[in-house]
Design an enzyme around this catalytic site. Sequence first.
Site, short mmCIF file in Angstrom:
data_model
loop_
_atom_site.label_atom_id
_atom_site.label_comp_id
_atom_site.label_asym_id
_atom_site.label_seq_id
_atom_site.Cartn_x
_atom_site.Cartn_y
_atom_site.Cartn_z
N HIS A 72 0.83 -1.23 0.12
CA HIS A 72 0.07 -0.13 -0.11
C HIS A 72 0.97 1.17 -0.05
O HIS A 72 0.30 2.30 -0.04
CB HIS A 72 -1.11 0.01 1.00
N ASP A 117 1.66 -7.74 2.33
CA ASP A 117 1.35 -6.03 1.90
C ASP A 117 2.90 -5.70 1.83
O ASP A 117 3.32 -5.04 2.81
CB ASP A 117 0.63 -5.33 3.21
N SER A 130 4.02 2.46 8.29
CA SER A 130 3.92 1.28 7.36
C SER A 130 5.04 1.02 6.64
O SER A 130 5.73 2.20 6.19
CB SER A 130 2.87 1.68 6.59
N1 ARG Z 1 -4.58 0.42 7.56
C1 ARG Z 1 -3.42 0.60 6.92
C2 ARG Z 1 -2.56 1.87 6.92
O1 ARG Z 1 -2.97 2.67 7.85
C3 ARG Z 1 -3.32 -0.03 5.73
C4 ARG Z 1 -3.92 0.84 4.47
C5 ARG Z 1 -4.13 0.17 3.21
N2 ARG Z 1 -5.17 1.02 2.47
C6 ARG Z 1 -6.39 0.67 2.51
N3 ARG Z 1 -7.31 1.30 2.13
N4 ARG Z 1 -6.87 -0.80 2.70
O2 ARG Z 1 -2.24 2.32 6.14
N1 GLU Z 2 -0.95 1.31 7.51
C1 GLU Z 2 -0.50 2.45 8.40
C2 GLU Z 2 0.65 3.18 7.50
O1 GLU Z 2 0.09 3.48 6.51
C3 GLU Z 2 0.13 1.83 9.52
C4 GLU Z 2 -0.79 1.34 10.47
C5 GLU Z 2 -1.07 2.34 11.61
O2 GLU Z 2 -1.77 3.55 11.54
O3 GLU Z 2 -0.59 1.86 12.82
O4 GLU Z 2 1.44 4.08 8.11
#
Ligand code: ARG
Ligand code: GLU
Length: 715
Positions: free
Chosen positions: A82, A218, A650
């Site tokens: 991502h 991922d 991330s």
């Molecule tokens: N939740 C993760 C982060 O904050 C992964 C995001 C990937 N994006 C999504 N919409 N699934 O970035």
């Molecule tokens: N997916 C998140 C990022 O893009 C990390 C998840 C979080 O917020 O801890 O940094």
Amino acid sequence: MKKLLILLTLTSFISKADEGMWMPQLIEALNIKDMKKNGFKLSAEQIYSINKASMKDAVAIFGGGCTGELISNKGLILTNHHCGFSSIAALSTVDKDHLKNGYWAMKANEELYCKDLTVVFIKRIEDVTTKVIANLKANYSEVQKDSAIKATIKNLEIQAKKDSQYDAFIRPFFYGNEYYLFITETFKDIRLVGTPPESIGKFGDETDNWVWPRHNADFSMFRIYANKDNKPNEYSENNVPYVPQHSFPISLKGYEKGDFTMVYGFPGRTQEYLTSYAVDLLMNQQDPIKVKLREKRLAIMEADMKFNDTIRLMYTARYAGVANYYKKWSGEMIGLKKSNAVQRKQQLEQEFLNSISGDVPKKEKYSTLLNQFKKIYLEFAPLSKQYDYFTECLWGIECFKFASTFQNLFNELKKKQVGLDNKFDKLLNDTKALIPFKNINPETDKKLCAAMLTIYAQDVESAFRPPYLDSILTTYKNDGQSVANFLYSNSNFTNNKKAKLMLDDFEKNYQLYERDPLFLLATDVLKYYQKTVIPQVNYFELQITELQKEYVKGLRENLKNKKFYPDANGTLRVAYGKVDDYSPKDAVQNLHYTTIDGLVEKNKMGIEDYYVKPRLLELYDKKDFGNYVDKNGKLRIAFIASNHTTGGNSGSPVINAKGELIGTNFDRNWEGTMSDINYNPAFCRNIVLDVRFTLWMIDKYAGAGYLLNEMKLVK
Ligand code: ARG
Ligand code: GLU
């Protein structure tokens, strides 16, 4: 006894084991003992050193908002799928859809240059607090202080950059109680080496996002290129792979529950020291408004993306971005409510005041401070609402944003007409390159416009609307659909054919386009918010920061035996904790790892988000897990640990006690999304892709095992 009790409750509030995002240059002073006690085997200098190669030389800001880590001495850098997503999307077309199919370079010249992608390393960190505040006068107002500090920072940054190949930036810590300078090196020739197909990289998509258990791989891989002297360079065919000072060895040995883990990366933003008043506003107004507006936008985008691959590619990165924080805020709201966050913060405030009750002037000072917080949040609430309806509602309409950029074009044209220096021709050409719309599907945008204006008309009173918008809404009886019909049929900005014609004769007929209703509306909206709302919001934020500065100072000065970590602010941090399971609710225990068996089970459910390319299922049936299998014969995909992380982490390397890579951080669990405001070690977990699954994918799935030759694998 009572005092002791208070102290005990208080100490449980700041930096419990596992909580904290620590500054790497202070590890030696603050954390190394504790880290060693928890199993860490290396020295603080091996984490961060200015003179010797250390882990920090292998950790980078990837693409502005993520982290990446070097895993070979040929510039190979690993991050999340991502995090590479928008670069991969930009390299994809309907015919060569690398997002959908995945991509693997089988030799150097197949690595694909990613325009606009950067990778930034930290060379050195320096405390510059005294320099930043040196010129402040006691009688300055908050605004004067703020401008003086900004000016000093700018000068210091310029000085720091001077005569060097490096960049520099300064950030405030603890709300401006401290300032640190970061010297950085930015690489601009970054090339895509490989990515799994979206169905595996994003397996579970929005259904599984922010949720444990997790089964998506991922990850994506890139290579940093440098010039012949190993220095950053613009893209050039003559560039060569960057040779770093350090790259992470990769452990094939896995981990067990309780094992030490460390996350090294660039967390973006946390607010651990907010008062009860701020948390109240956040969970009862700010989060709910944003969630409601995003839910609507997402439904509209999703429906259109489903029917057409061109629209899907156009919107996919934006959709993911909007969806991600939509879900995060929803979880945060629930988590904060469930844990009675407001009451908990109130309790802390009371306990804090009690702890200084022996010192009357001090107690008075901090009681007054807390009352100031109360007052300011009451005043700030309506303004904050206005701001959110601008950014999340009106500015969620793409054509508004697009049309508003034309203000610049008109200004430049007017300069050209009177013979002044101008950028008109370049700007016009840049705008022409956007047509036919690369980024906007006008039909989708019209639906967004109708929906957003309808909600806006319901939720925002007439007195708080930009005047032109208010008059149009009144004319059409607050019916968003009618306004959208009017705008999209009368504007040149919302239709490919008309936009092209407009740009072709722009110079001649500009007066006509200046009267375009959508242009008029968009500029009216922008001006209104820029003039009446944003400066006020900024002013309040300044005041709040000033109060927070005093509050945090009070906490740090009075709880002497506690270690405080600064909130995340996009700078390099170390979090450490352990591999750990957790209990999401009564009688339920979530295991600390997942395996490929779980992926296959989810896939059998027949849900769209759990579709995978058949090749993965074929490989699963063969059970050819190679060196990547765990002791118990399973191929693990992901694991969780108690490291304190947030957005920006991330792609961060997750490291074992010996400094070897065991995984790549990519998410947090649903129950833990409130950790940006209220970290709780009982159930806040970071989610990590097991590096053995990454290697299995590269080797067995992609057939790009040649890449493993340049890595240091520890068996
Ligand atoms: N939740 C993760 C982060 O904050 C992964 C995001 C990937 N994006 C999504 N919409 N699934 O970035
Ligand atoms: N997916 C998140 C990022 O893009 C990390 C998840 C979080 O917020 O801890 O940094």
